[in-house]
Design a protein around this motif. Structure first.
Motif, PDB file in Angstrom:
ATOM      1  N   UNK A 144      -5.596  54.049  -5.901  1.00  0.00           N
ATOM      2  CA  UNK A 144      -4.815  53.380  -6.946  1.00  0.00           C
ATOM      3  C   UNK A 144      -5.636  52.227  -7.518  1.00  0.00           C
ATOM      4  N   UNK A 145      -6.156  51.391  -6.615  1.00  0.00           N
ATOM      5  CA  UNK A 145      -6.929  50.225  -7.051  1.00  0.00           C
ATOM      6  C   UNK A 145      -7.750  49.673  -5.899  1.00  0.00           C
ATOM      7  N   UNK A 146      -8.931  49.160  -6.183  1.00  0.00           N
ATOM      8  CA  UNK A 146      -9.735  48.446  -5.215  1.00  0.00           C
ATOM      9  C   UNK A 146     -10.531  47.426  -6.012  1.00  0.00           C
ATOM     10  N   UNK A 147     -10.157  46.151  -5.859  1.00  0.00           N
ATOM     11  CA  UNK A 147     -10.756  45.097  -6.662  1.00  0.00           C
ATOM     12  C   UNK A 147     -12.262  44.943  -6.444  1.00  0.00           C
ATOM     13  N   UNK A 148     -12.759  45.349  -5.263  1.00  0.00           N
ATOM     14  CA  UNK A 148     -14.193  45.232  -4.978  1.00  0.00           C
ATOM     15  C   UNK A 148     -14.972  46.452  -5.433  1.00  0.00           C
ATOM     16  N   UNK A 149     -14.247  47.506  -5.697  1.00  0.00           N
ATOM     17  CA  UNK A 149     -14.886  48.767  -6.057  1.00  0.00           C
ATOM     18  C   UNK A 149     -14.027  49.458  -7.117  1.00  0.00           C
ATOM     19  N   UNK A 150     -14.101  48.878  -8.327  1.00  0.00           N
ATOM     20  CA  UNK A 150     -13.122  49.255  -9.350  1.00  0.00           C
ATOM     21  C   UNK A 150     -13.318  50.659  -9.916  1.00  0.00           C
ATOM     22  N   UNK A 151     -14.583  51.082  -9.960  1.00  0.00           N
ATOM     23  CA  UNK A 151     -14.874  52.362 -10.603  1.00  0.00           C
ATOM     24  C   UNK A 151     -14.095  53.492  -9.949  1.00  0.00           C
ATOM     25  N   UNK A 152     -13.670  54.422 -10.755  1.00  0.00           N
ATOM     26  CA  UNK A 152     -12.930  55.575 -10.251  1.00  0.00           C
ATOM     27  C   UNK A 152     -11.617  55.238  -9.566  1.00  0.00           C
ATOM     28  N   UNK A 153     -11.027  54.101  -9.913  1.00  0.00           N
ATOM     29  CA  UNK A 153      -9.654  53.863  -9.460  1.00  0.00           C
ATOM     30  C   UNK A 153      -8.731  54.120 -10.643  1.00  0.00           C
TER      31      UNK A 153
END
Ligand code: NI
Length: 198
Positions: A144-153
């Protein structure tokens, strides 16, 4: 067959192809796009029949959904001819549909292509667009989301694509509808990050 009967036959054909889709490209996506395309076509004085049929079939042959594009398009062509859609109409419909699927970043050549692209884009934003984004993200294994790894969320997809669609609409009618849906997505994102925390 009059045009109403032809549309009904096309609807069943499309249902048989997309009924089990879980990527956000299900039968109801086609139905909503067809309805929007019809409404926009009327407002823009375009050919309503061509726009509606194009909208119903616009995802047939899409390479991310079909292994064999050529076969899907050939079957579709044979089907349209079998229910009495004329050669000229079939040509227009296929041309407009190709415009929509193959010119994702570009402007379609025909008014019908522009209208169906607008209708397709309207279905990618707003409350429905949000639902489809997470549905698609789920089938492709995205977070859904990962602020440290935004790509492909899924959330990053709003910034990469969805929030840009409002300014890419071609017709006045679509621009008007897009405004509300765009604002709703911004509201949604604001609330999302409020709940997400730090
Ligand atoms: Ni579509």
């Amino acid at each position: 067959m009059d045009n109403k009967d032809k549309i009904a036959a096309i609807r069943s054909y499309v249902f048989s192809i997309f009924k089990d889709d879980s990527t956000g490209h299900d039968y109801f996506h086609m139905k909503r796009v067809a309805e929007s395309a019809g409404t926009i076509a009327e407002a823009e004085n375009a050919d309503v029949f061509i726009c509606e049929v194009t909208a119903w079939i616009h995802d047939i042959g899409d390479e991310k959904l079909f292994d064999n594009r050529g076969e899907a398009v050939n079957n579709l062509t044979a089907f349209l001819r079998s229910i009495g859609v004329s050669v000229i109409e079939t040509k227009k419909i296929l041309h407009a549909a190709e415009d929509v699927s193959f010119r994702k970043g570009n402007v379609p050549e025909t008014l019908e292509g522009k209208i169906v692209q607008d209708a397709d884009r309207l279905d990618a934003i707003g409350a429905i667009g949000i639902a489809r984004t997470f549905s698609y993200g789920g089938t492709t294994g995205q977070l859904i989301w990962d602020g440290d790894n935004k790509d492909n969320t899924s959330i990053q997809h709003f910034y990469d694509k969805l929030l840009k669609l409002k300014d890419l609409m071609h017709t006045k009618s679509a621009i008007q509808i897009a405004e509300e849906r765009h604002n709703f997505m911004n509201m949604y994102l604001k609330q999302f990050f409020k709940e997400w925390g730090r």
